[in-house]
Motif scaffolding. Structure first.
Motif, PDB file in Angstrom:
ATOM      1  N   TRP A 143      27.612  59.215 -46.084  1.00 48.32           N
ATOM      2  CA  TRP A 143      28.642  60.126 -45.585  1.00 48.32           C
ATOM      3  C   TRP A 143      30.015  59.839 -46.171  1.00 48.32           C
ATOM      4  CZ3 TRP A 143      28.438  64.470 -42.642  1.00 48.32           C
ATOM      5  CH2 TRP A 143      29.642  64.934 -42.102  1.00 48.32           C
ATOM      6  N   THR A 158      17.650  49.478 -45.485  1.00 50.91           N
ATOM      7  CA  THR A 158      17.663  50.691 -46.281  1.00 50.91           C
ATOM      8  C   THR A 158      16.726  50.529 -47.458  1.00 50.91           C
ATOM      9  OG1 THR A 158      19.503  49.951 -47.644  1.00 50.91           O
ATOM     10  CG2 THR A 158      20.044  51.182 -45.643  1.00 50.91           C
ATOM     11  N   ALA A 199      17.468  62.922 -43.850  1.00 46.12           N
ATOM     12  CA  ALA A 199      16.882  62.807 -42.517  1.00 46.12           C
ATOM     13  C   ALA A 199      15.890  63.929 -42.227  1.00 46.12           C
ATOM     14  CB  ALA A 199      17.988  62.806 -41.460  1.00 46.12           C
ATOM     15  N   THR A 237      18.804  55.556 -47.588  1.00 42.68           N
ATOM     16  CA  THR A 237      18.197  56.016 -46.353  1.00 42.68           C
ATOM     17  C   THR A 237      17.628  54.842 -45.590  1.00 42.68           C
ATOM     18  OG1 THR A 237      16.066  56.345 -47.400  1.00 42.68           O
ATOM     19  CG2 THR A 237      17.551  58.216 -47.378  1.00 42.68           C
ATOM     20  N   SER A 270      20.270  66.805 -45.728  1.00 45.05           N
ATOM     21  CA  SER A 270      20.258  65.355 -45.668  1.00 45.05           C
ATOM     22  C   SER A 270      18.829  64.846 -45.769  1.00 45.05           C
ATOM     23  CB  SER A 270      20.879  64.866 -44.351  1.00 45.05           C
ATOM     24  OG  SER A 270      20.649  63.482 -44.166  1.00 45.05           O
ATOM     25  N   ARG A 309      26.772  62.799 -47.222  1.00 47.73           N
ATOM     26  CA  ARG A 309      26.031  63.137 -45.998  1.00 47.73           C
ATOM     27  C   ARG A 309      25.175  61.939 -45.591  1.00 47.73           C
ATOM     28  NH1 ARG A 309      23.913  67.357 -49.776  1.00 47.73           N
ATOM     29  NH2 ARG A 309      25.665  66.395 -50.829  1.00 47.73           N
ATOM     30  N   GLY A 310      24.666  61.988 -44.359  1.00 41.05           N
ATOM     31  CA  GLY A 310      23.751  60.960 -43.871  1.00 41.05           C
ATOM     32  C   GLY A 310      24.303  59.564 -44.050  1.00 41.05           C
ATOM     33  N   THR A 311      23.474  58.674 -44.590  1.00 42.43           N
ATOM     34  CA  THR A 311      23.892  57.286 -44.779  1.00 42.43           C
ATOM     35  C   THR A 311      24.893  57.117 -45.907  1.00 42.43           C
ATOM     36  OG1 THR A 311      21.956  56.939 -46.201  1.00 42.43           O
ATOM     37  CG2 THR A 311      21.723  56.371 -43.874  1.00 42.43           C
ATOM     38  N   GLU A 365      18.726  60.313 -50.449  1.00 41.90           N
ATOM     39  CA  GLU A 365      19.974  60.791 -49.854  1.00 41.90           C
ATOM     40  C   GLU A 365      21.001  61.085 -50.931  1.00 41.90           C
ATOM     41  OE1 GLU A 365      21.010  62.373 -47.270  1.00 41.90           O
ATOM     42  OE2 GLU A 365      21.078  60.735 -45.810  1.00 41.90           O
TER      43      GLU A 365
END
Length: 270
Positions: free
Chosen positions: A66, A6, A39, A11, A37, A62-64, A58
């Protein structure tokens, strides 16, 4: 949780070592729209690789990230993101944000000022200047059916989710939290910036308009340029957007020129 690979912004960034080995290009930190996100910015690394080293920021919920609670206070969120960006910044940088992300980019320009200096440029889309109140019906407190109806009009959520309401449920807490911060936002007593500002909106965007975009000029002593393209609110997939972002990054990372306080509006430049 294993966080190898990361980039410190929450992210996954398998390109980070390669990116740092090519320091000639500025870093571009990208802030997503409400409910979005990091992403969504992943393809940018390929599409604008010649213009900038893209970093995906990020947000919690959400996403990484979450498992983290969605943001409930703007000041806390900005402090968190500023800390992550400071850890990754290694030279000249640009902040980009769309819609809610535009407000985050603006707040981060001020939060990062004491430690990193101002960004080379503040690049925003889909949001009037920070001195303009949110222009539409607030989304964050709407019942689910009306919320989905409004999201459909903004084209802000994939149709696969909108057409299957049960699938959208896990994403609603972050979306409502972001929307609340965006819709209740009021500009603080920030000093005026001295970096260039570039603002873009679609001509049918219900959340931005030429007069509101020109209000970004109030936020800097440098030049502020405004552009309108034939798109709606979610415009980052439009071909004209890619021409604009590439041109903006190339222009704004060139040696500075004499600035003024007025903004320039150009319709359909590309």
């Amino acid at each position: 949780m294993d966080d190898r690979g990361t980039d410190g912004l929450g992210t996954t960034d398998g390109h980070l070592a390669h990116e740092r080995s090519r320091p000639g290009r500025p870093q571009l930190f990208c802030l997503p729209h409400a409910g979005g996100s990091a992403a969504g910015f992943a393809p940018w690394r390929r599409r604008i690789a010649a213009n900038a080293r893209v970093h995906l920021v990020e947000l919690p919920g959400r996403g990484t990230r979450w498992e983290e609670p969605p943001p409930d206070r703007l000041a806390t969120l900005v402090a968190d993101l500023a800390s992550r960006i400071r850890a990754e910044a290694d030279g000249p940088y640009v902040l980009y944000g769309h819609s809610f992300g535009a407000l985050l980019a603006y707040e981060l320009a001020h939060a990062l000022r004491p430690s990193l200096g101002e960004p080379t440029a503040l690049v925003v889309s889909g949001r009037n200047g920070p001195g303009v109140p949110h222009p539409a019906v607030p989304l964050h407190g709407l019942p689910k059916d009306r919320l989905i109806e409004q999201l459909r009009e903004l084209d802000g959520v994939p149709l696969t989710l909108l057409d299957n309401p049960d699938l959208i449920d896990p994403f609603l807490p972050a979306l409502r939290a972001d929307a609340r911060l965006a819709e209740l936002y009021r500009r603080g007593r920030h000093p005026v910036l001295s970096c260039r500002i570039r603002a873009l909106a679609g001509e049918t965007d219900p959340l931005a308009d030429p007069a509101g975009l020109h209000r970004w000029a109030e936020e800097t002593t440098a030049d502020c340029e405004v552009e309108i393209i034939p798109a709606g609110h979610m415009l980052t997939g439009h071909p004209a957007f890619w021409g604009w972002i590439r041109h903006t990054l190339s222009e704004c990372t060139a040696p500075p020129y004499r600035a003024d306080r007025h903004s320039v509006e150009r319709f359909g430049r590309r």
